[in-house]
Design an enzyme around this catalytic site. Structure first.
Site, mmCIF file in Angstrom:
data_model
loop_
_atom_site.group_PDB
_atom_site.id
_atom_site.type_symbol
_atom_site.label_atom_id
_atom_site.label_comp_id
_atom_site.label_asym_id
_atom_site.label_seq_id
_atom_site.Cartn_x
_atom_site.Cartn_y
_atom_site.Cartn_z
ATOM 1 N N ARG A 62 -84.700 -22.664 0.788
ATOM 2 C CA ARG A 62 -83.283 -23.161 0.990
ATOM 3 C C ARG A 62 -82.563 -21.826 1.358
ATOM 4 O O ARG A 62 -82.550 -20.822 0.662
ATOM 5 C CB ARG A 62 -83.015 -23.749 -0.412
ATOM 6 N N ALA A 74 -86.018 -35.226 -1.476
ATOM 7 C CA ALA A 74 -84.698 -35.612 -1.683
ATOM 8 C C ALA A 74 -84.170 -35.754 -0.266
ATOM 9 O O ALA A 74 -84.851 -35.059 0.542
ATOM 10 C CB ALA A 74 -83.801 -34.780 -2.405
ATOM 11 N N LEU A 76 -80.580 -36.657 2.840
ATOM 12 C CA LEU A 76 -79.162 -37.262 2.767
ATOM 13 C C LEU A 76 -78.945 -38.600 3.207
ATOM 14 O O LEU A 76 -79.977 -39.070 3.774
ATOM 15 C CB LEU A 76 -78.627 -36.359 3.791
ATOM 16 N N GLU A 91 -87.174 -41.050 2.790
ATOM 17 C CA GLU A 91 -87.257 -39.534 2.319
ATOM 18 C C GLU A 91 -88.816 -39.470 1.656
ATOM 19 O O GLU A 91 -89.149 -38.448 2.063
ATOM 20 C CB GLU A 91 -86.034 -39.332 1.618
ATOM 21 N N GLU A 95 -91.005 -36.634 3.541
ATOM 22 C CA GLU A 95 -91.412 -35.544 2.999
ATOM 23 C C GLU A 95 -92.519 -35.314 2.286
ATOM 24 O O GLU A 95 -92.983 -34.190 2.126
ATOM 25 C CB GLU A 95 -90.161 -35.329 1.973
ATOM 26 N N GLU A 143 -88.784 -27.893 6.868
ATOM 27 C CA GLU A 143 -89.794 -28.740 6.491
ATOM 28 C C GLU A 143 -91.343 -28.682 6.919
ATOM 29 O O GLU A 143 -92.208 -29.062 6.182
ATOM 30 C CB GLU A 143 -89.232 -30.282 6.865
#
Length: 184
Positions: A62, A74, A76, A91, A95, A143
């Site tokens: 991050r 998580a 958007l 998601e 992910e 990612e």
């Protein structure tokens, strides 16, 4: 109760994820003060728990924090017209390469209401299965280097106390899921 009327609203900056806005807001004494905030499309967060009460966590870089953080899946709400529950399913698959047969909505909370209107909708995902290889999402950028790991739920909760997990969305998700799992 005083109604905080907005006398003007100005778009200061429009970026990929956020808009920065400045509003003139009427205070209870009648004066108008400027308030800047990030306007956001919202997000979903998923606590994916397997049959052994282990939770899937992601370790992801991050940039604002300048570190890799342990998080729950998580994402958007960035697909026009997509419902939050479909965003959560998408998601989770993108992910973690997981699907869930059972979904429970845990609530919606403001992430940082002093500076943003972002609301995160939390879900508990259970009865997990693996996405077939041919249907997996190709992860890119940050990612591409995500570390995926199942943690015992109690170990994840203890990692909040030790400071190993410092992501607020993750912390709230773990607490909400634990409450639902243990109290029904």
């Amino acid at each position: 109760m005083h109604e905080y009327e907005i006398t003007e609203s100005q778009l200061i900056y429009e970026g990929y994820r956020y808009e920065l806005r400045k509003d003139g807001v009427v205070m209870s004494d009648g004066t108008v003060h400027q308030r800047e905030y990030f306007q956001d499309q919202g997000a979903v967060a998923i606590v994916a728990v397997d049959d052994h009460e282990r939770v899937m966590l992601i370790r992801q870089y991050r940039h604002p924090a300048r570190q890799r953080l342990w998080e729950i899946p998580a994402g958007l709400r960035d697909v026009a017209g997509e419902s939050p529950d479909l965003t959560a399913r998408r998601e989770l698959a993108e992910e973690t390469d997981l699907r869930a047969a059972r979904w429970d909505y845990l609530g919606s909370f403001y992430n940082s209401p002093g500076i943003s209107d972002e609301q995160v909708m939390y879900y508990l995902a259970r009865d997990l299965s693996t996405v077939p290889d041919a249907q997996r999402y190709e992860r890119k950028e940050e990612e591409a280097e995500m570390e995926l790991r199942f943690w015992e739920l109690d170990k994840a909760l203890a990692a909040l106390d030790s400071g190993e997990i410092v992501n607020g969305v993750c912390a709230l998700g773990l607490f909400l899921a634990t409450r639902r799992l243990r109290l029904g």
